[in-house]
Motif scaffolding. Sequence first.
Motif, PDB file in Angstrom:
ATOM      1  N   LEU A 229       0.808  -1.233   0.000  1.00 50.55           N
ATOM      2  CA  LEU A 229       0.000   0.000   0.000  1.00 50.55           C
ATOM      3  C   LEU A 229       0.838   1.279   0.000  1.00 50.55           C
ATOM      4  O   LEU A 229       0.288   2.380   0.098  1.00 50.55           O
ATOM      5  N   ASP A 230       2.153   1.158  -0.142  1.00 46.77           N
ATOM      6  CA  ASP A 230       3.006   2.359  -0.088  1.00 46.77           C
ATOM      7  C   ASP A 230       2.575   3.411  -1.121  1.00 46.77           C
ATOM      8  O   ASP A 230       2.544   4.606  -0.825  1.00 46.77           O
ATOM      9  N   ASP A 231       2.237   2.956  -2.328  1.00 47.90           N
ATOM     10  CA  ASP A 231       1.898   3.926  -3.382  1.00 47.90           C
ATOM     11  C   ASP A 231       0.607   4.684  -3.075  1.00 47.90           C
ATOM     12  O   ASP A 231       0.406   5.794  -3.554  1.00 47.90           O
ATOM     13  N   ALA A 232      -0.276   4.050  -2.299  1.00 47.25           N
ATOM     14  CA  ALA A 232      -1.566   4.687  -2.004  1.00 47.25           C
ATOM     15  C   ALA A 232      -1.504   5.564  -0.747  1.00 47.25           C
ATOM     16  O   ALA A 232      -2.419   6.342  -0.481  1.00 47.25           O
ATOM     17  N   ALA A 233      -0.422   5.454   0.016  1.00 44.28           N
ATOM     18  CA  ALA A 233      -0.359   6.152   1.314  1.00 44.28           C
ATOM     19  C   ALA A 233       0.025   7.619   1.153  1.00 44.28           C
ATOM     20  O   ALA A 233       0.667   8.009   0.172  1.00 44.28           O
ATOM     21  N   ASP A 234      -0.396   8.437   2.120  1.00 44.20           N
ATOM     22  CA  ASP A 234      -0.047   9.867   2.094  1.00 44.20           C
ATOM     23  C   ASP A 234       1.381  10.087   2.559  1.00 44.20           C
ATOM     24  O   ASP A 234       2.075  10.967   2.057  1.00 44.20           O
ATOM     25  N   VAL A 235       1.797   9.314   3.572  1.00 45.03           N
ATOM     26  CA  VAL A 235       3.178   9.400   4.050  1.00 45.03           C
ATOM     27  C   VAL A 235       3.679   7.971   4.285  1.00 45.03           C
ATOM     28  O   VAL A 235       2.978   7.158   4.902  1.00 45.03           O
ATOM     29  N   VAL A 236       4.870   7.673   3.779  1.00 45.70           N
ATOM     30  CA  VAL A 236       5.486   6.356   4.002  1.00 45.70           C
ATOM     31  C   VAL A 236       6.867   6.599   4.599  1.00 45.70           C
ATOM     32  O   VAL A 236       7.666   7.356   4.037  1.00 45.70           O
ATOM     33  N   ILE A 237       7.140   5.959   5.741  1.00 43.72           N
ATOM     34  CA  ILE A 237       8.455   6.133   6.371  1.00 43.72           C
ATOM     35  C   ILE A 237       9.076   4.754   6.570  1.00 43.72           C
ATOM     36  O   ILE A 237       8.590   3.950   7.376  1.00 43.72           O
TER      37      ILE A 237
END
Length: 253
Positions: A229-237
């Motif tokens: 779901l990284d591509d759909a997330a607002d922030v990925v850390i």
Amino acid sequence: MTDLQEQLQDAVELIQQARQIVALTGAGISTESGIPDFRSPGSIWQRYPPTSYQDFINKPEARQNYWQIRRSLSGKVAAAQPNAAHYALVELERRGVLEGVITQNFDGLHQDAGHNPERVIELHGTSRAAACTLCGARSSITELQQRVDAGEVDPRCPDCGGFLKAATILFGQRVPEVELSRAKELAATCDLFLVVGSSLKVMPAATLPRLALHRDIPLIIVNLRPTPLDDAADVVIHEKAGVVLPSLAALLT
Ligand code: NAD
């Protein structure tokens, strides 16, 4: 500003606008407490493949495999203490903005960190109790582990004769309906969804952030490795939860 500082700032802005945050946690939030996850390189499933529920019920060698995995994990789980990431989530609850924690973990560390236990939903059960696979009766995991360690093979329920194991969910075993409905309800009503230390590969937990995304709710993912779901997330850390979560809590005004 470094990339990490920018990502933290973006995440803090979303958290500050939120009033009903839901966190979904996986094994990754507890690795810094000394409990290894199952999927990372070098971890347990590469030595002992996971036992499915059907195999546990039907195959003696699968039950042996299950107790091997438990043997290598149970001491670490018993000795583990909550880490800075667990405490940072408690801080969000204390501020009145965290509706609940949905956890795939069975280690009890969210409760130990100080959450209101009613706000913690254990989707995959708990390793702090034993349960019969047939009648569901709960019993002491300490006594069960002692029986296995003393050499008993296939300990059985004194009431119905079913096989005993920890009160956790194996692959192929249904997630308890009550916990799953509560988790879905939280995902359907939250205004920010925060994933911490989960590969988002285990169903049905992995469907929960998607429920929030379908409502256009912001999604923050804190996980060492990429997730689907990284591509759909607002922030990925992609950093350690024990570094990121306390930094987020410290940046909140
Ligand atoms: P998972 O989906 O929970 O994946 C763990 C993820 O955490 C990995 O993607 C990894 O990159 C990430 N991670 C590891 N250390 C991290 C850190 N310090 N900070 C941020 N991210 C980190 O699944 P799994 O490990 O494959 O386990 C499968 C299932 O087994 C879990 O859903 C859970 O039910 C159970 N399990 C529970 C525990 C526990 O209770 N502590 C431990 C292992 C496995």
